[in-house]
Each structure stands twice: as structure tokens, then as C-alpha cells.
Enzyme design. Structure first.
Site, PDB file in Angstrom:
ATOM      1  N   ARG A   1      -1.333  16.722  28.300  1.00 31.07           N
ATOM      2  CA  ARG A   1      -1.686  16.871  26.884  1.00 31.07           C
ATOM      3  C   ARG A   1      -1.223  18.181  26.267  1.00 31.07           C
ATOM      4  O   ARG A   1      -0.583  18.202  25.208  1.00 31.07           O
ATOM      5  CB  ARG A   1      -3.218  16.780  26.700  1.00 31.07           C
ATOM      6  N   THR A   2      -1.563  19.300  26.927  1.00 31.10           N
ATOM      7  CA  THR A   2      -1.313  20.608  26.314  1.00 31.10           C
ATOM      8  C   THR A   2       0.188  20.866  26.211  1.00 31.10           C
ATOM      9  O   THR A   2       0.687  21.284  25.156  1.00 31.10           O
ATOM     10  CB  THR A   2      -2.004  21.715  27.148  1.00 31.10           C
TER      11      THR A   2
ATOM     12  N   LYS B   1      11.620  31.790  44.207  1.00 33.12           N
ATOM     13  CA  LYS B   1      12.347  32.724  45.080  1.00 33.12           C
ATOM     14  C   LYS B   1      11.609  34.045  45.199  1.00 33.12           C
ATOM     15  O   LYS B   1      12.168  35.038  45.680  1.00 33.12           O
ATOM     16  CB  LYS B   1      13.745  32.975  44.505  1.00 33.12           C
TER      17      LYS B   1
ATOM     18  N   ARG C   1       0.567  28.675  30.470  1.00 24.62           N
ATOM     19  CA  ARG C   1      -0.559  28.191  31.289  1.00 24.62           C
ATOM     20  C   ARG C   1      -0.379  28.770  32.689  1.00 24.62           C
ATOM     21  O   ARG C   1       0.724  28.740  33.237  1.00 24.62           O
ATOM     22  CB  ARG C   1      -0.592  26.670  31.352  1.00 24.62           C
TER      23      ARG C   1
ATOM     24  N   HIS D   1      -9.396  28.345  27.437  1.00 22.79           N
ATOM     25  CA  HIS D   1      -8.428  27.338  26.986  1.00 22.79           C
ATOM     26  C   HIS D   1      -8.685  27.209  25.476  1.00 22.79           C
ATOM     27  O   HIS D   1      -9.278  26.238  25.006  1.00 22.79           O
ATOM     28  CB  HIS D   1      -8.698  26.021  27.718  1.00 22.79           C
TER      29      HIS D   1
HETATM   30  N1   CP Z   1      -7.031  19.035  28.359  1.00 23.20           N
HETATM   31  C1   CP Z   1      -5.955  19.524  29.017  1.00 23.20           C
HETATM   32  O1   CP Z   1      -5.722  20.742  29.074  1.00 23.20           O
HETATM   33  O2   CP Z   1      -5.148  18.561  29.548  1.00 23.20           O
HETATM   34  P1   CP Z   1      -3.770  18.836  30.336  1.00 23.20           P
HETATM   35  O3   CP Z   1      -4.145  19.563  31.610  1.00 23.20           O
HETATM   36  O4   CP Z   1      -3.171  17.495  30.582  1.00 23.20           O
HETATM   37  O5   CP Z   1      -2.922  19.713  29.460  1.00 23.20           O
END
Ligand code: CP
Length: 313
Positions: free
Chosen positions: A54-55, A82, A104, A132
């Protein structure tokens, strides 16, 4: 602000500004053209050191719909393999003059550290169990649209709170807007000292869900359990999985949320997840694109203004 690293530093008015602008992007995304030029001429690099559906997809779509040049770094195929460090990787990309870095990372605090080393706007797409922020913002937008307000609601966040950056960012955001937050889950999956956040804690779903307006379910995050207590799925579903019997304790018009990815039959019954009268899980995904467009639009305005004045460090 220069970056979007978490909900913690945001004032209620800043949260409302992002949500109000997101509404405009919901309309744009539902229209025929789905395009604007607000990020035209800017370069966005997405660096995902942890899996995402999603993100990652929504940040990519958001950037493309706003006219940015978007590059997705494949971290699995990068020189991280590496032995290159996160910071050296970031400095390397920084030398290519990106304007927006979306990151992320599995370690809490890694995105903040990276933001101190680069001279572009950084957006936290999830760091360890820390924050998040865009997830909490898209959840807030979904709740505001479904309930018509984002204050004085009873909101239950259920499941693996201890390992959840989604829970942490939501507790911060919903608390800033004066909602009543209940955390429901096994004591082994509750973080120490959580009561200091002004929340109520329950280990019984039926008690905790009594008369709530919003039920937010979370996944068991086994990848962060470090060999600690891992409940059996069957037992967990029996006690904490959201099924029709437990949901009946919430208000009749309570909405059901889940940030995804969800495990049907572990934390949520599949039929409830698919019930369009209760579940807003697909709306959450839709709001995710709009919120990320708004966040990048606002950061880009600030970036351009500061670079024009020569004050960007
Ligand atoms: N909700 C969420 O962060 O989903 P993903 O890990 O698929 O990005």
C-alpha cells in the site's frame, strides 16, 4: 515543516491543514484526469528497506499524479547488499539532487537520522515500531469522512499494540484531537508505560468494544517479536479476533478499520473485513493516495520557498 517524520511534532492545526488539502486530492483522484503539476520539475525517490504494498504503491502514484519524476530504488538490488550503510546510500542519492525522499526502514529512528544528512524533504513511510505518520493521517481522513468529525469519538485500537508503529502514530494523532482511545489486546502485546499516553487499556474485547465508534484492528507483527511471546493463531482469534459476536458490543454504526496487510481468520473475520456496511478498509487505501499527495504538496511548497530564500541547510 521541512520533513514529515512523525505525528509527534505536528500541531492539531497542521493535521487539519493536511486533511483539508487531502480532500481536494480525493476529488482529483476520482475525476477523469487525475493529474496536477504541483510537483512538476521535482524528483522523488522512494527507498523501501522493508516490504510494502500500500504505502509504496500509493507514494509512487501520488508523486506521478502530481507530475514529479519518481524513482523507486530497489533496495534488494542495491549496494546495501554489498555492505554500504544506510547513510552512505542516502548521501549517494542526495548527490543526485532529489527533492523528496520517501523512506521505510525496519529500525526505529533510522528515517530521522537520514533526514539530518540530506538536503531535501524526507517523508517517513514507517520506521520500525516508531511512527507511520501517513498511515495515521489517512486513518484520520477516513474516520472524519465516515463520522463527520474527528473529535470526541470513542476509538478502539485492537491487537498487537507493542510492535505497531501504526498504533503509536494513531494514538498520538487521535489524542491531539481529543478523542477517547481504548487499547485492547493481550498484556504481553501492550507496551510498558502505555497508560501515560492517556489511553484506557483492556484485555477483553467485549468490554473494550462497548459503545465504540471506531474499531481499528492490527496484524500480529511476528517479524518484530524477536523470539519473544508469540500467541497461537487459534487462541488469538478466539480471544482477540474481530468477529460478529464481538463487534456487536460496539455502536451499531461503528466502522471497522485495518491498515493492512491483514490476516483473515487471525485478527479479523473475512466476512467482516468485506462487509461494505461496516468495513472502511478499501476507503483507507483510497485515502492513502490523497493524503500522500497532500503531504508531498505541502512539503514541496516549503522546500521551494526555503530554497528560493537560500535558507535550506
Ligand atoms: N499499511 C501499510 O503500511 O501497508 P504496507 O506495509 O503494505 O505498505
Amino acid at each position: 515543516a521541512k520533513h514529515l517524520l512523525g505525528i509527534e511534532p505536528l500541531a492539531p492545526d497542521e493535521i487539519r491543514t493536511i486533511l483539508d488539502l487531502s480532500e481536494q486530492y480525493v476529488d482529483l483522484n476520482r475525476g477523469a484526469l487525475k493529474h496536477s503539476d504541483v510537483l512538476s520539475g521535482l524528483t522523488q525517490i522512494n527507498m523501501f528497506f522493508e516490504n510494502s504494498t500500500r504505502t509504496q504503491a500509493s507514494f509512487e502514484l501520488a508523486g506521478k499524479r502530481l507530475g514529479a519524476d519518481v524513482m523507486n530504488m530497489s533496495m534488494q538490488a542495491s549496494s546495501i547488499k554489498k555492505g554500504e550503510t544506510l547513510i552512505d546510500t542516502a548521501l549517494t542519492l542526495n548527490a543526485m539532487h532529489p527533492d523528496l525522499l520517501v523512506v521505510r526502514h525496519p529500525h526505529s529512528g533510522a528515517v530521522d537520522l537520514l533526514a539530518q544528512k540530506v538536503n531535501c524533504a524526507v517523508l517517513n513511510a514507517g520506521d520500525g515500531r516508531h511512527e507511520h505518520p501517513t498511515q495515521a493521517l489517512l486513518d484520520a481522513l477516513t474516520i472524519r469522512r465516515a463520522k463527520g468529525r474527528l473529535h470526541r469519538l470513542n476509538i478502539a485500537i485492537c491487537g498487537d499494540i507493542a510492535h505497531s508503529r501504526v498504533a503509536r502514530s494513531n494514538i498520538l494523532l487521535l489524542g491531539k484531537l481529543e478523542n477517547r482511545i481504548r487499547l485492547i489486546g493481550p498484556p504481553t502485546l501492550m507496551p510498558a508505560g502505555i497508560a501515560e499516553f492517556g489511553v484506557e487499556v483492556y484485555d477483553d474485547m467485549k468490554q473494550g468494544l462497548q459503545d465504540v465508534d471506531v474499531v481499528m484492528m492490527l496484524r500480529l507483527q511476528r517479524e518484530r517479536m524477536d523470539g519473544g511471546f508469540i500467541p497461537s493463531e487459534r487462541e488469538y482469534y478466539h480471544r482477540f479476533g474481530l468477529d460478529a459476536e464481538k463487534l456487536a458490543y460496539a455502536k451499531e454504526d461503528a466502522i471497522v478499520m485495518h491498515p493492512g496487510p491483514m490476516n483473515r481468520g487471525v485478527e479479523i473475520d473475512g466476512e467482516i473485513a468485506d462487509d461494505i456496511n461496516r468495513s472502511v478498509i478499501q476507503e483507507q487505501v483510497e485515502m492513502g493516495v490523497a493524503v500522500r499527495m497532500a503531504a508531498m504538496d505541502l512539503l514541496a511548497r516549503n522546500l521551494r520557498a526555503q530554497k528560493a530564500e537560500g535558507v535550506w541547510a
